[in-house]
Design an enzyme around this catalytic site. Sequence first.
Site, PDB file in Angstrom:
ATOM      1  N   GLU A  34       1.651  -0.343  -5.058  1.00 31.26           N
ATOM      2  CA  GLU A  34       0.747   0.750  -5.389  1.00 31.26           C
ATOM      3  C   GLU A  34       1.664   1.963  -5.564  1.00 31.26           C
ATOM      4  O   GLU A  34       2.189   2.484  -4.564  1.00 31.26           O
ATOM      5  CB  GLU A  34      -0.262   0.983  -4.266  1.00 31.26           C
ATOM      6  CG  GLU A  34      -1.262   2.061  -4.600  1.00 31.26           C
ATOM      7  CD  GLU A  34      -2.208   2.371  -3.450  1.00 31.26           C
ATOM      8  OE1 GLU A  34      -3.395   2.618  -3.713  1.00 31.26           O
ATOM      9  OE2 GLU A  34      -1.758   2.375  -2.287  1.00 31.26           O
ATOM     10  N   ASP A  77       0.835  -1.186   0.000  1.00 33.34           N
ATOM     11  CA  ASP A  77       0.000   0.000   0.000  1.00 33.34           C
ATOM     12  C   ASP A  77       0.880   1.249   0.000  1.00 33.34           C
ATOM     13  O   ASP A  77       1.890   1.314   0.719  1.00 33.34           O
ATOM     14  CB  ASP A  77      -0.894  -0.029   1.244  1.00 33.34           C
ATOM     15  CG  ASP A  77      -1.820   1.154   1.334  1.00 33.34           C
ATOM     16  OD1 ASP A  77      -2.654   1.307   0.435  1.00 33.34           O
ATOM     17  OD2 ASP A  77      -1.713   1.917   2.316  1.00 33.34           O
TER      18      ASP A  77
END
Length: 669
Positions: free
Chosen positions: A374, A339
């Site tokens: 990401e 993330d």
Amino acid sequence: MTVTLAAGSPYPLGSHFDGQGVNFALYSAHADNVELCLFNQDGEEQRLMLPSRTGDIWHGYLPTGIPGLRYGYRVHGPWDPQRGFRFNPHKLLIDPYCQALDGKVMDSPLLSDANDYPDDADSAAVMPKSIVTNESYDWQNDTLPRTPWSETIIYEAHVRGLTKTHPDIPAILRGTYAGIAHPAMIQYLKRLGITALELLPIQLHVDEPRLQQLGLTNYWGYNVLAPFAVEPGYWSQRPGTTPLAEFRDMVKALHQAGIEIILDVVFNHTAELDLPGPVLSLRGIDNPSYYWLDERGDYQNWTGCGNTLNLTQPAAMQWVLDCLRFWATECHVDGFRFDLASVLGRTPDFSPESPLLTQLQHDPMLSKLKLIAEPWDIGQGGYQSGHFPAPMAEWNDHFRDNIRSFWLQQPSTLGLFARRYAASSDIFQHHQRLPYASINKITSHDGFTLRDLVSFNQKHNQANGEENRDGNSNNYSYNHGTEGLEADEAILQRRSASIRALLATMLLSQGTPMLLAGDELGNSQQGNNNAYCQDSSLTWLNWIQADQALLAFTSGLIALRKQIPALTTEAWWTGETTSSNGNKDVIWLNAQGQSMSTDEWERTEPLPLQILLSGGWLVVINRTDQLQTLNLPSGQWHIAPPFSVADIGVGDTKCIASPRSISVLRNRN
């Protein structure tokens, strides 16, 4: 009874039972002393100074220690906020390496310490305690599927949301790790044809104080408190089981079915949030050794979550690597999705050669797993799409936005469409990166579901308590003339065609496709494109009202993908002969069946396009609003399932493509 600590060992970090006692080891470079705090069943506390320091690691050995022992730390040191030092022994701290906690963090003023002076309110009464664990497990010859990247199809899901309403799973197992391991779920995943299940965070996480005050929860789980610990909220609580054992059972069951497990992990920020946030662990253990701080000693907020981990610091970097190795070795996971992964490369500017990215690149075990970035954070220079080093793959938002725009809004050029269809070679074909680096997605947990994408022009996030200010306002969505799920039959038919076109484009493009769980069922979140705080029927998959025709179409697309060599090759397309039978990997053709001209590639008005893959499969794309007649290349063509005559009509030399459609023909030769 007097309890004393022996010297013990500085490694491994955390608490470890050796069969006779427990070794405790904690990193703190700037502490003066560290107290180990033991708690009995009545909550009574006993404090013991860790007797030894080796380098920057404080350690001690408790001969009488056993698994199940509850403990925490109080760390003594300077209080100098401008230099980042916030040591306060009044605040009980969680072991950052702990593998279990005895509870969650509830909002309390006792946890805050944001003043210019140390707060003397003791936090032990409201703090969860770390637990000494020692769980063995029989993996029964479990082996990782090791699906090649070129054959990987990812299914992104939430543990609770995936099975919470599934009618064929016993009620006690719904919404749990055991629910995913249930034969009904395993059989579904195999029928669908995916090869990897990517789960939103299953590391122990907590609800932010703001959400607690609103009566909401952090459903997605990106507010991680204990990254070595399995989230107990997804545990069935059946007698004789534990969260860790149930999670391992799930992994083993998936592996037996040939399905990989990828974990979404959060190493960009922690649950300690901003300066007024709670003092829980790293802040009190050694604040400047773990966080990026500004010249005033405040937190750099490059994540939007209040703080940012400084992964150039040796202790922070080692903590992350040790955690990843724990999940890989002790839980047999097959990969990780990071993330806000630009934080992993911050030095503080982003560098693909940052210490942590370099370690991941060369680690003999971790580098062989599936690693997905990401590729952004919200700090300056945080958007780094295409800049991560091999072997990492990346979520490709260019694919998402350009393909959405192509089918739902004003079309871009066919040239741009082709670049996205060919694994975004303009972004990823460099530094020995391969097509799999492009994780092709139309939707993900963050944003509209596929059904909502074609049903709403605007986000509808009022239930989140932020007056609809949260969530992305630029979604490239199109409601086809009516806002909301309810519409007349003509609009519903056009929406269905758009869903099929978007799914087919993603699943039949080069790169690694990622399907959001529920999109194949027609799942909706009622227009909420930021449902991070909604743990309810809004976010749980609606199995009862599943669109079975769409499910069959999606599984058919996945089966078709697996037949086409050009979509399962590890090499970039060249347009040259790549097989013994003389077929080229890709040939791009216009409506007349001739090679595309430069003018056709760059024109903005919609034009039909034919893509010949591996000599035997013809992808026919009609973005126009009218039926289109196309000249077919030489061959004996028939419609490839799951497509039908409703999508395309085929003659000996021509085909007729439906408006706004994508279809595939198979060459009988």
